[in-house]
Write an enzyme that holds these catalytic residues in place. Structure first.
Site, PDB file in Angstrom:
ATOM      1  N   ASP A  46       0.775  -1.148  -0.180  1.00 33.81           N
ATOM      2  CA  ASP A  46      -0.190   0.091  -0.061  1.00 33.81           C
ATOM      3  C   ASP A  46       0.781   1.162   0.022  1.00 33.81           C
ATOM      4  OD1 ASP A  46      -2.917   1.178   0.783  1.00 33.81           O
ATOM      5  OD2 ASP A  46      -1.445   2.339   2.126  1.00 33.81           O
ATOM      6  N   TYR A  51       2.796   9.886   0.003  1.00 36.11           N
ATOM      7  CA  TYR A  51       3.746   9.197   0.911  1.00 36.11           C
ATOM      8  C   TYR A  51       5.281   9.566   0.287  1.00 36.11           C
ATOM      9  CZ  TYR A  51      -0.083   6.473   2.705  1.00 36.11           C
ATOM     10  OH  TYR A  51      -1.160   6.032   3.192  1.00 36.11           O
ATOM     11  N   LYS A  76      -2.692   5.837  -4.197  1.00 35.37           N
ATOM     12  CA  LYS A  76      -3.849   6.774  -3.564  1.00 35.37           C
ATOM     13  C   LYS A  76      -3.399   8.145  -4.306  1.00 35.37           C
ATOM     14  CE  LYS A  76      -3.928   4.423   0.735  1.00 35.37           C
ATOM     15  NZ  LYS A  76      -2.455   4.611   0.960  1.00 35.37           N
ATOM     16  N   HIS A 109      -7.673   9.530  -2.118  1.00 35.22           N
ATOM     17  CA  HIS A 109      -7.255   9.408  -0.599  1.00 35.22           C
ATOM     18  C   HIS A 109      -8.211   9.979   0.664  1.00 35.22           C
ATOM     19  CE1 HIS A 109      -3.069   9.141   1.277  1.00 35.22           C
ATOM     20  NE2 HIS A 109      -3.939   8.862   2.122  1.00 35.22           N
TER      21      HIS A 109
END
Ligand SMILES: NC(=O)c1ccc[n+]([C@@H]2O[C@H](COP(=O)([O-])OP(=O)(O)OC[C@H]3O[C@@H](n4cnc5c(N)ncnc54)[C@H](OP(=O)(O)O)[C@@H]3O)[C@@H](O)[C@H]2O)c1
Length: 276
Positions: A46, A51, A76, A109
């Site tokens: 994931d 990120y 996402k 997200h």
């Protein structure tokens, strides 16, 4: 080697029930973590644009030596990609950083309801799914009210809703709603993230009874109710521990005792006011 069971999504694709969370690992850390995780049996990773580690995830996938088709990769798109058509460039950027020609699952997200762009964003997601650059499409941090709008105004029911769930924030109403509409609930922060959930004496007590750690008790709680969970760790020992939750069962007494960890309806993120 333990492989997590697969759960069928509403579009026919299958998602491994346990995956590796990757926030806040950087590119170098995540590449090593992905190689380690795949070597011990993880097949589900994931990540997210936010990120900043998709390049490292892609490097780890290629270094793992496992065929692309055996892995399930989620990313996402955050608020920067909301609005009509914007998600197309978002997905292209993710695919380029990951070095992949498709992702298994693409999520919105956060709903960001005050911007009121998640419906048009979802319509773009539907087009992206038809293009083949993404297999399954889903959402994250969506409440039933947000999902209701998608049901009314768009064609494809999300395959997954990734939300914050753990024994302190059990969200039974949201889980039941997702299930009723054929949406798989995926638990993020499944171990309670940076809270002290894993230090709760009741987890040590249940763990002792089964010869398991507190983390394993919590992850068993997720998988036993049919949830997908994505615990994050870069620690090889914990990776193995977290995946090894398919060989024991919590009984009714354990489940009743775990209910005492519920922190109440106001705990956890409120996606009407949070997110980016
Ligand atoms: N969709 C969203 O909005 C959203 C939001 C948050 C997170 N996520 C995703 O969900 C993933 C997981 O959530 P999270 O990282 O917030 O929290 P989490 O997985 O519940 O907890 C991670 C923390 O638990 C520790 N840990 C992991 N395994 C352990 C074990 N067996 N025993 C003791 N401690 C253990 C980790 O430490 P070490 O790393 O030191 O082992 C880390 O500090 C994220 O990585 C991200 O991929 C999504």
């Amino acid at each position: 080697m333990t492989l997590a069971p697969l759960i069928e999504l509403n579009d026919g694709y299958k998602i491994p029930q346990l995956g590796l969370g990757t926030w806040p690992l950087d590119d170098a850390q995540v590449a090593d973590a992905v190689v380690e995780a795949v070597s011990c049996g993880y097949r589900h990773i994931d990540t997210a644009v936010k990120y900043g580690n998709e390049t490292g995830v892609g490097n780890g996938i290629r270094a793992s030596g496992v065929a692309r088709g055996e892995l399930f990769v989620t990313t996402k798109l955050d608020g920067g990609f909301q609005g009509s058509g914007k998600a197309a460039a978002g997905l292209d950027g993710s695919l380029e950083r990951l070095g992949l020609d498709y992702v298994d699952l693409l999520l919105i997200h956060w709903p960001l309801p005050r911007r009121d762009e998640f419906v048009s964003t979802w319509k773009t997601f539907e087009e992206l799914q038809a293009s083949g650059k993404v297999r399954s499409i889903g959402v994250s941090n969506f409440k039933p009210s947000h999902l209701d709008r998608l049901f009314r105004e768009t064609d494809v029911v999300p395959a997954v809703n990734q939300i914050q769930v753990n024994p302190a924030i059990p969200r039974p109403v949201a889980i039941a709603f997702n299930e009723q509409h054929g949406i798989v609930t995926e638990s993020y922060s499944p171990l309670g993230a940076s809270s002290d959930l894993l230090n709760a004496p009741v987890l040590a007590s249940i763990g002792n009874k089964h010869g398991r750690t507190p983390g394993q008790v919590v992850l068993r709680w997720h998988v036993q109710q049919g949830l997908v969970a994505i615990p994050k760790t870069a620690n090889p020992q914990r990776m193995r521990e977290n995946l090894d939750v398919f060989g024991f069962e919590l009984d009714q007494d354990d489940l009743r005792r775990l209910q005492t960890l519920d922190a109440g309806p106001d705990a956890g993120v409120d996606s009407d006011v949070q997110g980016h």
